[in-house]
Enzyme design. Structure first.
Site, PDB file in Angstrom:
ATOM      1  N   GLY A 170      41.055  -8.868  30.351  1.00 20.35           N
ATOM      2  CA  GLY A 170      40.043  -7.866  30.713  1.00 20.35           C
ATOM      3  C   GLY A 170      40.244  -7.394  32.144  1.00 20.35           C
ATOM      4  O   GLY A 170      41.133  -7.867  32.861  1.00 20.35           O
ATOM      5  N   ALA A 178      39.100 -12.953  22.373  1.00 19.62           N
ATOM      6  CA  ALA A 178      40.100 -13.509  21.450  1.00 19.62           C
ATOM      7  C   ALA A 178      41.487 -13.035  21.865  1.00 19.62           C
ATOM      8  O   ALA A 178      41.622 -12.050  22.595  1.00 19.62           O
ATOM      9  CB  ALA A 178      39.838 -13.041  20.021  1.00 19.62           C
ATOM     10  N   TYR A 194      47.035 -14.900  13.500  1.00 18.38           N
ATOM     11  CA  TYR A 194      45.928 -14.122  14.059  1.00 18.38           C
ATOM     12  C   TYR A 194      44.843 -13.891  13.002  1.00 18.38           C
ATOM     13  O   TYR A 194      43.671 -14.224  13.194  1.00 18.38           O
ATOM     14  CB  TYR A 194      46.436 -12.788  14.614  1.00 18.38           C
ATOM     15  CG  TYR A 194      45.319 -11.821  14.915  1.00 18.38           C
ATOM     16  CD1 TYR A 194      44.364 -12.119  15.882  1.00 18.38           C
ATOM     17  CD2 TYR A 194      45.193 -10.625  14.206  1.00 18.38           C
ATOM     18  CE1 TYR A 194      43.307 -11.242  16.134  1.00 18.38           C
ATOM     19  CE2 TYR A 194      44.146  -9.750  14.458  1.00 18.38           C
ATOM     20  CZ  TYR A 194      43.206 -10.061  15.424  1.00 18.38           C
ATOM     21  OH  TYR A 194      42.173  -9.207  15.652  1.00 18.38           O
ATOM     22  N   PHE A 198      39.305  -2.088  11.539  1.00 20.90           N
ATOM     23  CA  PHE A 198      40.609  -1.548  11.175  1.00 20.90           C
ATOM     24  C   PHE A 198      41.284  -1.151  12.497  1.00 20.90           C
ATOM     25  O   PHE A 198      41.155  -1.891  13.470  1.00 20.90           O
ATOM     26  CB  PHE A 198      40.443  -0.464  10.100  1.00 20.90           C
ATOM     27  CG  PHE A 198      40.223  -1.128   8.744  1.00 20.90           C
ATOM     28  CD1 PHE A 198      39.068  -1.874   8.501  1.00 20.90           C
ATOM     29  CD2 PHE A 198      41.202  -1.104   7.766  1.00 20.90           C
ATOM     30  CE1 PHE A 198      38.895  -2.571   7.298  1.00 20.90           C
ATOM     31  CE2 PHE A 198      41.032  -1.788   6.555  1.00 20.90           C
ATOM     32  CZ  PHE A 198      39.882  -2.514   6.330  1.00 20.90           C
ATOM     33  N   ASN A 199      42.026  -0.060  12.598  1.00 20.00           N
ATOM     34  CA  ASN A 199      42.790   0.182  13.828  1.00 20.00           C
ATOM     35  C   ASN A 199      41.979   0.979  14.854  1.00 20.00           C
ATOM     36  O   ASN A 199      41.765   2.173  14.662  1.00 20.00           O
ATOM     37  CB  ASN A 199      44.096   0.899  13.496  1.00 20.00           C
ATOM     38  CG  ASN A 199      45.064  -0.044  12.813  1.00 20.00           C
ATOM     39  OD1 ASN A 199      44.762  -0.590  11.756  1.00 20.00           O
ATOM     40  ND2 ASN A 199      46.207  -0.260  13.430  1.00 20.00           N
ATOM     41  N   ARG A 259      47.702   3.314   8.392  1.00 18.08           N
ATOM     42  CA  ARG A 259      46.547   2.607   8.964  1.00 18.08           C
ATOM     43  C   ARG A 259      45.340   3.537   9.035  1.00 18.08           C
ATOM     44  O   ARG A 259      45.480   4.747   9.139  1.00 18.08           O
ATOM     45  CB  ARG A 259      46.863   2.127  10.394  1.00 18.08           C
ATOM     46  CG  ARG A 259      47.978   1.097  10.488  1.00 18.08           C
ATOM     47  CD  ARG A 259      47.538  -0.257   9.920  1.00 18.08           C
ATOM     48  NE  ARG A 259      48.571  -1.273  10.037  1.00 18.08           N
ATOM     49  CZ  ARG A 259      49.484  -1.530   9.101  1.00 18.08           C
ATOM     50  NH1 ARG A 259      49.520  -0.824   7.988  1.00 18.08           N
ATOM     51  NH2 ARG A 259      50.379  -2.494   9.279  1.00 18.08           N
TER      52      ARG A 259
HETATM   53  N1  UDP Z   1      54.214   0.670  15.078  1.00 19.60           N
HETATM   54  C1  UDP Z   1      55.450   1.303  15.241  1.00 19.60           C
HETATM   55  N2  UDP Z   1      55.959   1.380  16.502  1.00 19.60           N
HETATM   56  C2  UDP Z   1      55.314   0.893  17.610  1.00 19.60           C
HETATM   57  C3  UDP Z   1      54.065   0.264  17.420  1.00 19.60           C
HETATM   58  C4  UDP Z   1      53.542   0.165  16.132  1.00 19.60           C
HETATM   59  O1  UDP Z   1      56.069   1.763  14.287  1.00 19.60           O
HETATM   60  O2  UDP Z   1      55.850   0.995  18.725  1.00 19.60           O
HETATM   61  C5  UDP Z   1      53.640   0.570  13.715  1.00 19.60           C
HETATM   62  C6  UDP Z   1      53.348  -0.854  13.278  1.00 19.60           C
HETATM   63  O3  UDP Z   1      54.502  -1.417  12.687  1.00 19.60           O
HETATM   64  C7  UDP Z   1      52.208  -0.639  12.293  1.00 19.60           C
HETATM   65  C8  UDP Z   1      51.483   0.595  12.829  1.00 19.60           C
HETATM   66  O4  UDP Z   1      52.389   1.218  13.727  1.00 19.60           O
HETATM   67  O5  UDP Z   1      52.726  -0.316  11.027  1.00 19.60           O
HETATM   68  C9  UDP Z   1      50.222   0.244  13.590  1.00 19.60           C
HETATM   69  O6  UDP Z   1      50.541  -0.801  14.499  1.00 19.60           O
HETATM   70  P1  UDP Z   1      49.550  -1.286  15.629  1.00 19.60           P
HETATM   71  O7  UDP Z   1      50.270  -2.341  16.424  1.00 19.60           O
HETATM   72  O8  UDP Z   1      49.024  -0.109  16.379  1.00 19.60           O
HETATM   73  O9  UDP Z   1      48.320  -1.907  14.849  1.00 19.60           O
HETATM   74  P2  UDP Z   1      48.240  -3.046  13.700  1.00 19.60           P
HETATM   75  O10 UDP Z   1      48.058  -2.306  12.415  1.00 19.60           O
HETATM   76  O11 UDP Z   1      49.475  -3.862  13.759  1.00 19.60           O
HETATM   77  O12 UDP Z   1      47.012  -3.800  14.077  1.00 19.60           O
END
Ligand code: UDP
Length: 331
Positions: A36, A74, A140, A168-169, A220
């Site tokens: 943080g 976390a 995780y 989600f994302n 995503r």
């Molecule tokens: N991703 C990618 N290149 C990067 C970072 C992420 O292709 O430099 C892809 C990653 O493999 C996943 C999606 O983008 O399929 C989202 O990844 P992120 O790490 O943002 O979130 P996650 O879904 O893993 O929590």
């Protein structure tokens, strides 16, 4: 109402704290400042401490006497969790157990927990509803699911009511609030794409183009931090009003592929940054899309920023601001 936020100096916690302040709640933050930022604490009451340290938590709770806890603290990196599982179980599980124990001892009635879509693992079908099978494929996700189970058992035999939010994302920022994700070495797609547009990283690598999706890249459900933050308040309102514990997916129900995100980012930034095709990243499910029906029907939450261009535009403004103020990455 008094709310203590663990991890309230982080990206999501600090924004929820900001919103709670705006809505008139009394807020305190408990954070070890490992990930943080001091600036993200704003003027909130602050307890410096670590969830792995039981006496530090108990002291903070005894002093602040919150009605509710929102537990954001976390470790959150999927790939790192596969390499350092102990670190994840110790912080995410033992830390949460400490917090729950201190919460019970301090008569805290409501507990809002930050969980993740990673608890589902590779879903059999999308969109994913809350009763889909949970089968995490990395430590995780496993660590978050363990805490969910602990909360369920404890709530069954105690006065504590929980609200679990499976994120989600999360992406986007709030430039007016001057809050957003500030990470020296970001791993998330949208941040990395924007760093590539700024020339901070030489190119963006797509992790795999052979997934069973429309264009072969992972899909995503990206949710704006502003909408995610409101979900915490609506879930708290719900568990209070109904005096009931509940689990909610927090997403929009619409997915975007990695290639689609890159395309939108190029349009917003007007930069044609280099893109390379790389190998799959271990632990990535092909498609994660929320079914948010439960959140929409049981609570008063409604999405207001569910537009991928808005999310990326807000994240872009924030990245440009960080680029001009790199000191924000330092403290
Ligand atoms: N991703 C990618 N290149 C990067 C970072 C992420 O292709 O430099 C892809 C990653 O493999 C996943 C999606 O983008 O399929 C989202 O990844 P992120 O790490 O943002 O979130 P996650 O879904 O893993 O929590």
């Amino acid at each position: 109402m008094k709310i203590l936020l663990t991890g309230g100096a982080g990206y999501i916690g600090s924004y929820v704290a900001y919103l709670l302040n705006k809505l008139g709640y009394e807020v305190a933050i408990f954070d070890n400042l490992e990930n943080g930022h001091k600036w993200a604490l704003k003027n909130n009451k602050f307890y410096f401490g670590d969830i792995r340290n039981f006496s530090q938590i108990l002291e903070a709770l005894s002093d602040f006497r919150p009605d509710a806890i929102m537990h954001f603290a976390a470790y959150i990196k999927v790939e790192e969790s596969t390499k350092s599982p102990y670190k994840y179980y110790e912080n995410n599980v033992i830390g949460s157990l400490n917090l729950i124990k201190a919460a019970l001892m301090s008569n805290v009635r409501y507990f809002i927990f930050s969980s993740t879509a990673a608890v589902y693992g590779i879903p059999k079908q999308v969109p994913i509803s809350e009763d889909s099978m949970c089968n995490p494929i990395n430590p995780y996700g496993e660590s978050k699911l363990m805490v969910e189970k602990i909360l369920k058992d404890i709530a069954r035999s105690n006065f504590l009511k929980f609200g679990i939010l499976r994120y989600f994302n999360v992406a986007g920022a709030d430039i007016e609030a001057k809050l957003g994700q500030a990470n020296k070495n970001p791993t998330h797609l949208i941040t990395r794409v924007l760093r590539a547009a700024l020339g901070k990283i030489p190119y963006i690598e797509i992790f795999g183009t052979d997934y069973p999706t429309e264009d072969g890249t992972c899909v995503r459900d990206y949710i704006h931090i502003k909408d995610l933050a409101f979900a915490h308040i609506e879930v708290l309102n719900y568990i209070k009003k109904e005096d009931k514990s509940e689990i909610f997916n927090v997403g929009y129900g619409k997915g975007y592929s990695v290639k689609e995100i890159i395309k939108v980012a190029k349009k917003i930034t007007k930069v044609d940054f280099p893109v390379k095709i790389g190998k799959r990243r271990p632990g990535d499910p092909p498609k994660l899309i929320a079914d948010p029906k439960k959140l929409l029907s049981l609570t008063n939450w409604e999405p207001k920023h569910n537009n991928i261009e808005t999310i990326i535009k807000d994240a872009w403004e924030w990245e440009c601001y960080l680029n001009k103020n790199p000191i924000l990455l330092e403290y």
